[in-house]
Design an enzyme around this catalytic site. Structure first.
Site, mmCIF file in Angstrom:
data_model
loop_
_atom_site.group_PDB
_atom_site.id
_atom_site.type_symbol
_atom_site.label_atom_id
_atom_site.label_comp_id
_atom_site.label_asym_id
_atom_site.label_seq_id
_atom_site.Cartn_x
_atom_site.Cartn_y
_atom_site.Cartn_z
ATOM 1 N N GLY A 34 4.678 -3.916 3.722
ATOM 2 C CA GLY A 34 4.690 -5.258 3.128
ATOM 3 C C GLY A 34 4.592 -6.547 4.163
ATOM 4 O O GLY A 34 3.912 -7.516 4.043
ATOM 5 N N GLY A 35 5.074 -6.460 5.360
ATOM 6 C CA GLY A 35 4.984 -7.260 6.437
ATOM 7 C C GLY A 35 3.415 -7.356 6.905
ATOM 8 O O GLY A 35 2.997 -8.434 7.424
ATOM 9 N N SER A 36 2.685 -6.236 6.847
ATOM 10 C CA SER A 36 1.317 -6.289 7.545
ATOM 11 C C SER A 36 0.448 -6.956 6.432
ATOM 12 O O SER A 36 -0.236 -7.652 6.657
ATOM 13 C CB SER A 36 0.987 -4.950 7.526
ATOM 14 O OG SER A 36 1.515 -3.966 8.250
ATOM 15 N N SER A 37 0.958 -6.658 5.080
ATOM 16 C CA SER A 37 0.185 -7.449 3.942
ATOM 17 C C SER A 37 0.261 -9.059 3.909
ATOM 18 O O SER A 37 -0.543 -9.697 3.841
ATOM 19 C CB SER A 37 0.704 -6.796 2.536
ATOM 20 O OG SER A 37 0.169 -7.575 1.640
ATOM 21 N N ASP A 56 -1.569 -1.687 10.677
ATOM 22 C CA ASP A 56 -1.748 -1.575 9.327
ATOM 23 C C ASP A 56 -2.451 -2.984 8.826
ATOM 24 O O ASP A 56 -2.822 -2.883 7.820
ATOM 25 C CB ASP A 56 -0.674 -1.446 8.420
ATOM 26 C CG ASP A 56 0.020 -0.028 8.477
ATOM 27 O OD1 ASP A 56 -0.475 0.725 9.089
ATOM 28 O OD2 ASP A 56 1.328 0.134 7.995
ATOM 29 N N LYS A 84 0.878 -1.178 -0.014
ATOM 30 C CA LYS A 84 -0.026 0.012 -0.038
ATOM 31 C C LYS A 84 0.825 1.345 -0.003
ATOM 32 O O LYS A 84 2.029 1.212 0.309
ATOM 33 C CB LYS A 84 -0.899 -0.094 1.264
ATOM 34 C CG LYS A 84 -0.312 0.100 2.613
ATOM 35 C CD LYS A 84 0.396 1.374 2.965
ATOM 36 C CE LYS A 84 0.830 1.184 4.574
ATOM 37 N NZ LYS A 84 1.817 2.363 5.028
ATOM 38 N N ALA A 111 9.737 0.399 4.967
ATOM 39 C CA ALA A 111 9.719 1.358 3.725
ATOM 40 C C ALA A 111 8.296 2.263 3.682
ATOM 41 O O ALA A 111 8.213 3.046 3.056
ATOM 42 C CB ALA A 111 9.765 0.545 2.383
ATOM 43 N N GLY A 112 7.411 2.077 4.546
ATOM 44 C CA GLY A 112 6.156 2.560 4.385
ATOM 45 C C GLY A 112 5.210 2.029 3.685
ATOM 46 O O GLY A 112 4.096 2.692 3.325
ATOM 47 N N LEU A 113 5.435 0.847 3.059
ATOM 48 C CA LEU A 113 4.345 0.170 2.115
ATOM 49 C C LEU A 113 3.790 -0.973 2.647
ATOM 50 O O LEU A 113 3.007 -1.571 1.789
ATOM 51 C CB LEU A 113 5.514 -0.483 1.082
ATOM 52 C CG LEU A 113 6.242 0.594 0.429
ATOM 53 C CD1 LEU A 113 7.572 -0.154 -0.592
ATOM 54 C CD2 LEU A 113 5.425 1.534 -0.688
ATOM 55 N N PRO A 165 10.078 -3.815 -0.455
ATOM 56 C CA PRO A 165 11.098 -3.826 0.612
ATOM 57 C C PRO A 165 10.300 -3.327 2.232
ATOM 58 O O PRO A 165 9.220 -3.090 2.241
ATOM 59 C CB PRO A 165 12.006 -2.292 0.186
ATOM 60 C CG PRO A 165 10.861 -1.700 -0.853
ATOM 61 C CD PRO A 165 9.864 -2.899 -1.384
HETATM 62 O O1 C5P Z 1 0.981 -1.389 15.063
HETATM 63 P P1 C5P Z 1 2.371 -1.619 14.703
HETATM 64 O O2 C5P Z 1 3.082 -2.656 15.292
HETATM 65 O O3 C5P Z 1 2.739 -1.906 13.290
HETATM 66 O O4 C5P Z 1 3.241 -0.296 15.037
HETATM 67 C C1 C5P Z 1 4.629 -0.222 15.239
HETATM 68 C C2 C5P Z 1 5.252 0.819 16.155
HETATM 69 O O5 C5P Z 1 4.688 2.286 15.490
HETATM 70 C C3 C5P Z 1 4.317 0.825 17.553
HETATM 71 O O6 C5P Z 1 4.983 0.253 18.462
HETATM 72 C C4 C5P Z 1 4.120 2.309 17.920
HETATM 73 O O7 C5P Z 1 5.071 2.760 18.383
HETATM 74 C C5 C5P Z 1 3.976 2.942 16.333
HETATM 75 N N1 C5P Z 1 2.724 3.393 16.210
HETATM 76 C C6 C5P Z 1 2.023 4.461 16.680
HETATM 77 N N2 C5P Z 1 0.643 4.633 16.501
HETATM 78 C C7 C5P Z 1 0.142 4.064 15.385
HETATM 79 C C8 C5P Z 1 0.819 2.867 14.800
HETATM 80 C C9 C5P Z 1 1.860 2.606 14.937
HETATM 81 O O8 C5P Z 1 2.646 4.988 17.498
HETATM 82 N N3 C5P Z 1 -1.141 4.280 14.852
#
Ligand code: C5P
Length: 288
Positions: free
Chosen positions: A103-106, A138, A10, A99-101, A96
């Site tokens: 990938g791991g979540s998808s 995500d 994404k 990266a903000g994409l 990658p």
């Molecule tokens: O939810 P996820 O494990 O992907 O988030 C990784 C880290 O990003 C969290 O531990 C948190 O520090 C930060 N995060 C946040 N607020 C969000 C999503 C992520 O602070 N809405």
């Protein structure tokens, strides 16, 4: 039983960080949009008295000492559904990481959905979303199957929006990997005025004006004149997620080719990948 799925990435079109919450997460306001860049997942599944998961892949993408999110997804599915199985996941990685994409979540969402389907849907849609959120902020978006959605809360309050089909580039600055947690921490140190994004428009000509990303503040690539010159004139360019990749949305393929060749002259500073914003799986080129 062999199960396969493409696992799409994404981009974020706009991302506002509205504030830090008591639980340490941040309330967000963003639009997610699926792109054609994807990983390929092949799962070999057999019923077993005890759940075991193994993973192989085409790339050493797994941070040492950490459990892959796909394994966590499989173990969570097993606990939530009461099913036990042995599972081998093979993944061909193109997206990658850090990266903000997404990938791991998808990938994690793809594992949840494939397992749920294989066992004839023991988890209902809401349970699947709840499980997804336990894996990461995500992950729920990727479980919905939406091509474009507005997201708020941690990212789990989702409503579908009109997707578009446009050529785009993903630009990855060299040495620019930032963990999501680190990105949020860096942003917390900045004084900025949070304000929600305006309503969605599928008219990408308006995006530059309407949908900034607060993480632009911490992207060194956006201080580079050569980068900004190369992408100027595109429909939209911005950080995706917490970075470090940038998404550049183009009017047509000719514009994308022009911007891509400008960026490739600076290849020592960035990797450039071609992709499409996906409106459905019939349009856009699906890269193998
Ligand atoms: O939810 P996820 O494990 O992907 O988030 C990784 C880290 O990003 C969290 O531990 C948190 O520090 C930060 N995060 C946040 N607020 C969000 C999503 C992520 O602070 N809405």
């Amino acid at each position: 039983m062999i199960l396969t799925s493409n696992s799409y990435a994404k981009v974020n079109i706009g991302l506002r960080v509205l504030g830090r919450r008591a639980d340490g997460y941040h309330d967000l306001d963003t639009f997610f949009h699926l792109i054609s860049l994807h990983d390929k997942i092949t799962m070999t599944l057999a019923e077993d008295w005890k759940t075991r998961v193994s993973i192989s892949g085409s790339e050493a993408y797994l941070p040492a000492g950490r459990t892959d999110l796909m394994e966590k997804a499989a173990v969570l599915f097993s606990a939530m559904s009461g099913k036990s199985f042995s599972l081998h996941i093979d993944i061909k990685k193109n997206i990658p990481s850090q990266a903000g994409l997404g990938g791991g979540s998808s990938n994690a969402a793809a594992v949840l959905k494939l397992l749920n389907e294989a066992f004839s849907f023991p988890l209902g849609p809401q349970q699947l979303l709840d499980g997804a959120l336990r894996l990461g902020s995500d992950v729920p978006f990727f479980v919905t199957g939406f091509f474009c959605a507005h997201a708020s809360g941690r990212g789990e309050r989702l409503s579908e929006r009109q997707a578009v089909s446009l050529p785009a580039l993903i630009v990855r600055p060299h040495g620019g990997a930032v963990s999501t947690a680190e990105g949020f921490r860096k942003l917390d140190e900045r004084a900025f005025v949070p304000s929600p994004l305006p309503a969605w428009t599928a008219d990408a000509q308006e995006w530059m004006e309407l949908y900034p990303n607060d993480f632009d503040l911490i992207q060194p690539v956006l201080e580079r004149k050569d980068y900004l010159d190369a992408v100027s004139g595109s429909l939209y360019h911005s950080t995706t997620g917490s970075g470090a990749c940038q998404v550049v949305v183009c009017r047509d393929e000719a514009e994308r080719d022009r911007i891509e060749s400008g960026l490739r002259k600076k290849e020592s500073h960035f990797d450039v990948m071609r992709t499409y914003l996906l409106k459905d799986f019939a349009t856009g080129v699906i890269f193998d």
